[in-house]
Design an enzyme around this catalytic site. Structure first.
Site, PDB file in Angstrom:
ATOM      1  N   ASP A 136       0.873  -1.174   0.000  1.00 37.12           N
ATOM      2  CA  ASP A 136       0.000   0.000   0.000  1.00 37.12           C
ATOM      3  C   ASP A 136       0.915   1.230   0.000  1.00 37.12           C
ATOM      4  O   ASP A 136       2.123   1.136  -0.229  1.00 37.12           O
ATOM      5  CB  ASP A 136      -0.990  -0.044   1.172  1.00 37.12           C
ATOM      6  CG  ASP A 136      -0.309   0.137   2.531  1.00 37.12           C
ATOM      7  OD1 ASP A 136       0.943   0.210   2.582  1.00 37.12           O
ATOM      8  OD2 ASP A 136      -1.035   0.198   3.555  1.00 37.12           O
ATOM      9  N   CYS A 158       2.985  -3.370   4.047  1.00 35.11           N
ATOM     10  CA  CYS A 158       2.152  -2.243   4.461  1.00 35.11           C
ATOM     11  C   CYS A 158       2.868  -1.587   5.643  1.00 35.11           C
ATOM     12  O   CYS A 158       4.057  -1.836   5.858  1.00 35.11           O
ATOM     13  CB  CYS A 158       0.712  -2.667   4.777  1.00 35.11           C
ATOM     14  SG  CYS A 158       0.478  -3.690   6.238  1.00 35.11           S
ATOM     15  N   GLY A 159       2.187  -0.745   6.385  1.00 36.78           N
ATOM     16  CA  GLY A 159       2.862  -0.024   7.465  1.00 36.78           C
ATOM     17  C   GLY A 159       3.401  -0.960   8.534  1.00 36.78           C
ATOM     18  O   GLY A 159       4.569  -0.907   8.912  1.00 36.78           O
ATOM     19  N   THR A 160       2.529  -1.834   9.015  1.00 41.62           N
ATOM     20  CA  THR A 160       2.932  -2.802  10.041  1.00 41.62           C
ATOM     21  C   THR A 160       3.199  -4.185   9.476  1.00 41.62           C
ATOM     22  O   THR A 160       3.800  -5.027  10.158  1.00 41.62           O
ATOM     23  CB  THR A 160       1.811  -2.963  11.082  1.00 41.62           C
ATOM     24  OG1 THR A 160       0.624  -3.394  10.383  1.00 41.62           O
ATOM     25  CG2 THR A 160       1.525  -1.656  11.812  1.00 41.62           C
ATOM     26  N   GLY A 161       2.689  -4.443   8.295  1.00 37.58           N
ATOM     27  CA  GLY A 161       2.715  -5.791   7.722  1.00 37.58           C
ATOM     28  C   GLY A 161       1.550  -6.638   8.212  1.00 37.58           C
ATOM     29  O   GLY A 161       1.332  -7.751   7.711  1.00 37.58           O
ATOM     30  N   HIS A 167       9.614 -24.610   7.921  1.00 35.53           N
ATOM     31  CA  HIS A 167       8.520 -25.289   8.640  1.00 35.53           C
ATOM     32  C   HIS A 167       7.158 -25.104   7.979  1.00 35.53           C
ATOM     33  O   HIS A 167       6.337 -26.015   8.004  1.00 35.53           O
ATOM     34  CB  HIS A 167       8.419 -24.761  10.077  1.00 35.53           C
ATOM     35  CG  HIS A 167       9.581 -25.133  10.940  1.00 35.53           C
ATOM     36  ND1 HIS A 167       9.448 -25.457  12.272  1.00 35.53           N
ATOM     37  CD2 HIS A 167      10.904 -25.237  10.667  1.00 35.53           C
ATOM     38  CE1 HIS A 167      10.639 -25.749  12.782  1.00 35.53           C
ATOM     39  NE2 HIS A 167      11.539 -25.615  11.816  1.00 35.53           N
ATOM     40  N   ARG A 169       6.526 -34.163   9.230  1.00 27.40           N
ATOM     41  CA  ARG A 169       5.657 -33.511  10.222  1.00 27.40           C
ATOM     42  C   ARG A 169       5.211 -32.128   9.750  1.00 27.40           C
ATOM     43  O   ARG A 169       4.084 -31.690  10.033  1.00 27.40           O
ATOM     44  CB  ARG A 169       6.348 -33.427  11.588  1.00 27.40           C
ATOM     45  CG  ARG A 169       7.539 -32.474  11.654  1.00 27.40           C
ATOM     46  CD  ARG A 169       8.227 -32.602  13.014  1.00 27.40           C
ATOM     47  NE  ARG A 169       9.205 -31.555  13.253  1.00 27.40           N
ATOM     48  CZ  ARG A 169      10.413 -31.501  12.702  1.00 27.40           C
ATOM     49  NH1 ARG A 169      10.779 -32.420  11.821  1.00 27.40           N
ATOM     50  NH2 ARG A 169      11.239 -30.512  12.994  1.00 27.40           N
ATOM     51  N   HIS A 170       6.056 -31.461   8.993  1.00 31.80           N
ATOM     52  CA  HIS A 170       5.675 -30.132   8.487  1.00 31.80           C
ATOM     53  C   HIS A 170       4.673 -30.257   7.329  1.00 31.80           C
ATOM     54  O   HIS A 170       3.729 -29.476   7.236  1.00 31.80           O
ATOM     55  CB  HIS A 170       6.911 -29.348   8.063  1.00 31.80           C
ATOM     56  CG  HIS A 170       7.821 -29.038   9.209  1.00 31.80           C
ATOM     57  ND1 HIS A 170       7.353 -28.514  10.391  1.00 31.80           N
ATOM     58  CD2 HIS A 170       9.157 -29.182   9.365  1.00 31.80           C
ATOM     59  CE1 HIS A 170       8.368 -28.349  11.232  1.00 31.80           C
ATOM     60  NE2 HIS A 170       9.467 -28.754  10.639  1.00 31.80           N
TER      61      HIS A 170
HETATM   62  C1  RB5 Z   1      -2.002   2.517   6.614  1.00 28.50           C
HETATM   63  O1  RB5 Z   1      -2.084   3.708   7.329  1.00 28.50           O
HETATM   64  C2  RB5 Z   1      -1.849   1.351   7.559  1.00 28.50           C
HETATM   65  O2  RB5 Z   1      -3.004   1.156   8.272  1.00 28.50           O
HETATM   66  C3  RB5 Z   1      -1.464   0.110   6.784  1.00 28.50           C
HETATM   67  O3  RB5 Z   1      -0.315   0.346   6.045  1.00 28.50           O
HETATM   68  C4  RB5 Z   1      -1.154  -1.122   7.628  1.00 28.50           C
HETATM   69  O4  RB5 Z   1      -0.231  -0.852   8.623  1.00 28.50           O
HETATM   70  C5  RB5 Z   1      -2.320  -1.877   8.113  1.00 28.50           C
HETATM   71  O5  RB5 Z   1      -2.192  -2.925   8.764  1.00 28.50           O
END
Ligand code: RB5
Length: 143
Positions: free
Chosen positions: A9, A65-68, A98, A133-134
């Site tokens: 994003d 994305c910002g946090t993934g 795994h 196992r995996h």
């Molecule tokens: C965008 O502001 C942010 O919400 C998006 O990149 C992401 O971190 C969502 O999980």
């Protein structure tokens, strides 16, 4: 030439560009599935587009994305996708061995570009263990 799909994003746009340049330099065929600008956009759209390509072409993908977190949640709704959000090299290696993860998710606001490149390298260079196992556990996820 190994093909790899990248998508993000707006928050992941710069890291995607960095990874694309780096992976191209390493000889990968990089396919950029967007976003194509830093304008605010919705990560599920790009997650879905990349997941369809990864499924169709049986190749790895990277989502940012910002946090993934949001983009990995969206990706894991798609059948056949095993998307792993990694913030360290150990996890990237382990999820290949795994979980046979086919998509790596990164958080551009969490993980700096230097570490992200190391994580990507570990993810792409580590094969699935093929341990019984995996295989069994992955099949349980699919079922
Ligand atoms: C965008 O502001 C942010 O919400 C998006 O990149 C992401 O971190 C969502 O999980």
């Amino acid at each position: 030439m190994q093909r790899i799909h990248l998508a993000s994003d707006h928050a992941g746009f710069d890291l995607k560009a960095t990874l694309a340049q780096h992976l191209t330099g390493l000889g990968y065929e990089v396919i950029d599935d967007g976003a194509y600008s830093k304008d605010s956009c919705d990560y599920p759209v790009f997650a879905h587009k990349l997941c369809e390509a990864v499924e169709r072409e049986n190749c790895p993908g990277i989502l940012i994305c910002g946090t993934g977190i949001g983009i990995s949640i969206a990706a894991n709704k798609v059948k056949g996708i095993r998307c792993a959000l990694c913030g360290d090299v150990f996890s990237a290696k382990a999820t290949r061995e795994h979980n046979d993860a086919n998509i790596l998710a990164l958080g551009a606001r969490v993980t700096g570009p230097g570490l992200a490149l190391e994580i990507v390298k570990a993810f792409l260079e580590t094969p699935f263990s093929n341990d019984e196992r995996h295989i069994r556990r992955i099949k349980q996820i699919e079922d």
